[in-house]
Design a protein around this motif. Sequence first.
Motif, PDB file in Angstrom:
ATOM      1  N   MET A   1      24.120   0.749   3.639  1.00 34.28           N
ATOM      2  CA  MET A   1      25.189   1.650   3.325  1.00 34.28           C
ATOM      3  C   MET A   1      25.050   2.894   4.195  1.00 34.28           C
ATOM      4  SD  MET A   1      26.342   3.595  -0.221  1.00 34.28           S
ATOM      5  CE  MET A   1      25.089   2.832  -1.121  1.00 34.28           C
ATOM      6  N   LYS A   2      26.187   3.409   4.626  1.00 35.56           N
ATOM      7  CA  LYS A   2      26.204   4.604   5.467  1.00 35.56           C
ATOM      8  C   LYS A   2      26.707   5.776   4.628  1.00 35.56           C
ATOM      9  CE  LYS A   2      27.935   6.177   9.925  1.00 35.56           C
ATOM     10  NZ  LYS A   2      28.771   5.797  11.064  1.00 35.56           N
ATOM     11  N   CYS A   3      25.851   6.787   4.481  1.00 40.17           N
ATOM     12  CA  CYS A   3      26.177   7.960   3.674  1.00 40.17           C
ATOM     13  C   CYS A   3      26.269   9.184   4.572  1.00 40.17           C
ATOM     14  CB  CYS A   3      25.117   8.168   2.601  1.00 40.17           C
ATOM     15  SG  CYS A   3      25.423   9.605   1.555  1.00 40.17           S
ATOM     16  N   GLY A   4      27.451   9.779   4.625  1.00 41.66           N
ATOM     17  CA  GLY A   4      27.628  11.026   5.354  1.00 41.66           C
ATOM     18  C   GLY A   4      27.128  12.176   4.503  1.00 41.66           C
ATOM     19  N   VAL A   5      26.450  13.122   5.129  1.00 35.52           N
ATOM     20  CA  VAL A   5      25.885  14.262   4.406  1.00 35.52           C
ATOM     21  C   VAL A   5      26.534  15.546   4.911  1.00 35.52           C
ATOM     22  CG1 VAL A   5      23.789  15.565   3.893  1.00 35.52           C
ATOM     23  CG2 VAL A   5      23.685  13.072   4.117  1.00 35.52           C
ATOM     24  N   ARG A   6      26.963  16.367   3.978  1.00 34.51           N
ATOM     25  CA  ARG A   6      27.562  17.660   4.305  1.00 34.51           C
ATOM     26  C   ARG A   6      26.793  18.734   3.550  1.00 34.51           C
ATOM     27  NH1 ARG A   6      30.935  20.919   7.408  1.00 34.51           N
ATOM     28  NH2 ARG A   6      32.318  22.120   6.091  1.00 34.51           N
ATOM     29  N   PHE A   7      26.213  19.676   4.284  1.00 35.30           N
ATOM     30  CA  PHE A   7      25.504  20.799   3.673  1.00 35.30           C
ATOM     31  C   PHE A   7      26.444  21.991   3.514  1.00 35.30           C
ATOM     32  CE2 PHE A   7      21.920  18.483   5.445  1.00 35.30           C
ATOM     33  CZ  PHE A   7      20.932  18.658   4.488  1.00 35.30           C
ATOM     34  N   CYS A   8      26.192  22.800   2.503  1.00 31.46           N
ATOM     35  CA  CYS A   8      26.917  24.053   2.365  1.00 31.46           C
ATOM     36  C   CYS A   8      26.398  25.019   3.438  1.00 31.46           C
ATOM     37  CB  CYS A   8      26.718  24.652   0.974  1.00 31.46           C
ATOM     38  SG  CYS A   8      25.042  25.292   0.672  1.00 31.46           S
ATOM     39  N   GLY A   9      26.987  26.193   3.488  1.00 28.49           N
ATOM     40  CA  GLY A   9      26.594  27.185   4.490  1.00 28.49           C
ATOM     41  C   GLY A   9      25.256  27.859   4.226  1.00 28.49           C
ATOM     42  N   GLY A  10      24.724  27.704   3.038  1.00 26.28           N
ATOM     43  CA  GLY A  10      23.396  28.237   2.727  1.00 26.28           C
ATOM     44  C   GLY A  10      23.365  29.722   2.411  1.00 26.28           C
ATOM     45  N   CYS A  11      24.464  30.281   1.915  1.00 25.19           N
ATOM     46  CA  CYS A  11      24.487  31.719   1.639  1.00 25.19           C
ATOM     47  C   CYS A  11      23.659  32.095   0.410  1.00 25.19           C
ATOM     48  CB  CYS A  11      25.918  32.209   1.477  1.00 25.19           C
ATOM     49  SG  CYS A  11      26.776  31.570   0.030  1.00 25.19           S
ATOM     50  N   ASN A  12      23.428  31.151  -0.494  1.00 25.36           N
ATOM     51  CA  ASN A  12      22.698  31.458  -1.722  1.00 25.36           C
ATOM     52  C   ASN A  12      21.853  30.258  -2.165  1.00 25.36           C
ATOM     53  OD1 ASN A  12      21.934  32.924  -3.992  1.00 25.36           O
ATOM     54  ND2 ASN A  12      23.688  32.258  -5.182  1.00 25.36           N
TER      55      ASN A  12
END
Length: 87
Positions: A1-12
């Motif tokens: 299975m191919k899982c795309g990962v999206r991180f938040c901007g990391g502000c908090n």
Amino acid sequence: MKCGVRFCGGCNPRYDRGKALKALEEKCKGKTDFVIAEEEVLYDLLLIIGGCSSCCASYEQFITTGGVIKMWDEIHIAEIAERIKKM
């Protein structure tokens, strides 16, 4: 299975998001390939990794056949790994 990962901007961030992804990769070893999500690429699943409960990273621009899972705390790792294994 191919899982795309999206991180938040990391502000908090309230935990180490990269370390959490590595832990999830280890639990799903051999079952899922986690890759940084790119637009116009089809993914079986999209994982949004937020640093806090806002989990505000946008993801509408990505294409997925299996939906979106959001994680905003490292306590979600085991639950997400189980969901992925059942897919």
